[in-house]
Write a protein that holds these residues in place. Structure first.
Motif, PDB file in Angstrom:
ATOM      1  N   CYS A  73      12.717  86.276 -40.845  1.00 55.05           N
ATOM      2  CA  CYS A  73      14.031  85.902 -40.307  1.00 55.05           C
ATOM      3  C   CYS A  73      15.181  86.563 -41.078  1.00 55.05           C
ATOM      4  O   CYS A  73      15.162  86.621 -42.311  1.00 55.05           O
ATOM      5  CB  CYS A  73      14.173  84.385 -40.368  1.00 55.05           C
ATOM      6  SG  CYS A  73      15.704  83.762 -39.646  1.00 55.05           S
ATOM      7  N   GLU A  74      16.173  87.031 -40.344  1.00 54.03           N
ATOM      8  CA  GLU A  74      17.356  87.645 -40.962  1.00 54.03           C
ATOM      9  C   GLU A  74      18.118  86.636 -41.826  1.00 54.03           C
ATOM     10  O   GLU A  74      18.659  86.996 -42.869  1.00 54.03           O
ATOM     11  CB  GLU A  74      18.283  88.240 -39.903  1.00 54.03           C
ATOM     12  CG  GLU A  74      17.757  89.512 -39.284  1.00 54.03           C
ATOM     13  CD  GLU A  74      17.451  90.591 -40.314  1.00 54.03           C
ATOM     14  OE1 GLU A  74      18.300  90.871 -41.183  1.00 54.03           O
ATOM     15  OE2 GLU A  74      16.342  91.158 -40.247  1.00 54.03           O
ATOM     16  N   VAL A  75      18.179  85.381 -41.408  1.00 49.56           N
ATOM     17  CA  VAL A  75      18.868  84.356 -42.202  1.00 49.56           C
ATOM     18  C   VAL A  75      18.181  84.205 -43.554  1.00 49.56           C
ATOM     19  O   VAL A  75      18.839  84.122 -44.591  1.00 49.56           O
ATOM     20  CB  VAL A  75      18.911  83.000 -41.443  1.00 49.56           C
ATOM     21  CG1 VAL A  75      19.568  81.920 -42.291  1.00 49.56           C
ATOM     22  CG2 VAL A  75      19.619  83.139 -40.101  1.00 49.56           C
ATOM     23  N   TYR A  76      16.869  84.188 -43.550  1.00 44.56           N
ATOM     24  CA  TYR A  76      16.067  84.096 -44.769  1.00 44.56           C
ATOM     25  C   TYR A  76      16.390  85.269 -45.704  1.00 44.56           C
ATOM     26  O   TYR A  76      16.670  85.085 -46.888  1.00 44.56           O
ATOM     27  CB  TYR A  76      14.589  84.105 -44.377  1.00 44.56           C
ATOM     28  CG  TYR A  76      13.590  84.000 -45.499  1.00 44.56           C
ATOM     29  CD1 TYR A  76      13.059  82.766 -45.854  1.00 44.56           C
ATOM     30  CD2 TYR A  76      13.139  85.125 -46.172  1.00 44.56           C
ATOM     31  CE1 TYR A  76      12.109  82.663 -46.862  1.00 44.56           C
ATOM     32  CE2 TYR A  76      12.201  85.028 -47.180  1.00 44.56           C
ATOM     33  CZ  TYR A  76      11.682  83.791 -47.523  1.00 44.56           C
ATOM     34  OH  TYR A  76      10.749  83.693 -48.527  1.00 44.56           O
ATOM     35  N   LYS A  77      16.377  86.474 -45.149  1.00 46.06           N
ATOM     36  CA  LYS A  77      16.613  87.681 -45.944  1.00 46.06           C
ATOM     37  C   LYS A  77      18.050  87.741 -46.469  1.00 46.06           C
ATOM     38  O   LYS A  77      18.273  88.043 -47.642  1.00 46.06           O
ATOM     39  CB  LYS A  77      16.324  88.919 -45.098  1.00 46.06           C
ATOM     40  CG  LYS A  77      14.866  89.064 -44.714  1.00 46.06           C
ATOM     41  CD  LYS A  77      14.672  90.184 -43.701  1.00 46.06           C
ATOM     42  CE  LYS A  77      13.255  90.215 -43.168  1.00 46.06           C
ATOM     43  NZ  LYS A  77      13.096  91.193 -42.077  1.00 46.06           N
TER      44      LYS A  77
END
Length: 88
Positions: A73-77
């Motif tokens: 996930c982009e939010v995670y990264k």
């Protein structure tokens, strides 16, 4: 670990709904609450949402770990997160 903001930008990047642990039944059950929070405009004021678990915390519906896609996930990264299964 970063602090994830509860906002529509992060919600739009969120892939929680695609997670194998997030069953179809949970998705259907979450529709009324999630829709109301989104329609209110500012999800930062919501206490809980089924989705964006890295910001809102544990799911009230998911009962079994069936795989985790958080690290994709982009939010995670973007937020420097380093754990998995935020829904648990």
């Amino acid at each position: 670990m970063g602090n994830v903001e509860k906002n529509k930008d992060n919600l739009s990047k969120c892939i929680c709904i695609k997670c194998p642990s997030y069953s179809f039944a949970c998705k259907v059950k979450a529709i009324p609450e999630s829709a109301m929070n989104i329609l209110k405009g500012d999800i930062a004021k919501a206490e809980h949402m089924e989705g964006l678990f890295c910001a809102f915390g544990k799911s009230k519906c998911i009962e079994e770990q069936k795989g985790c896609i958080c690290q994709d996930c982009e939010v995670y990264k973007e937020n420097g997160l380093n754990k998995m299964y935020f829904c648990f």
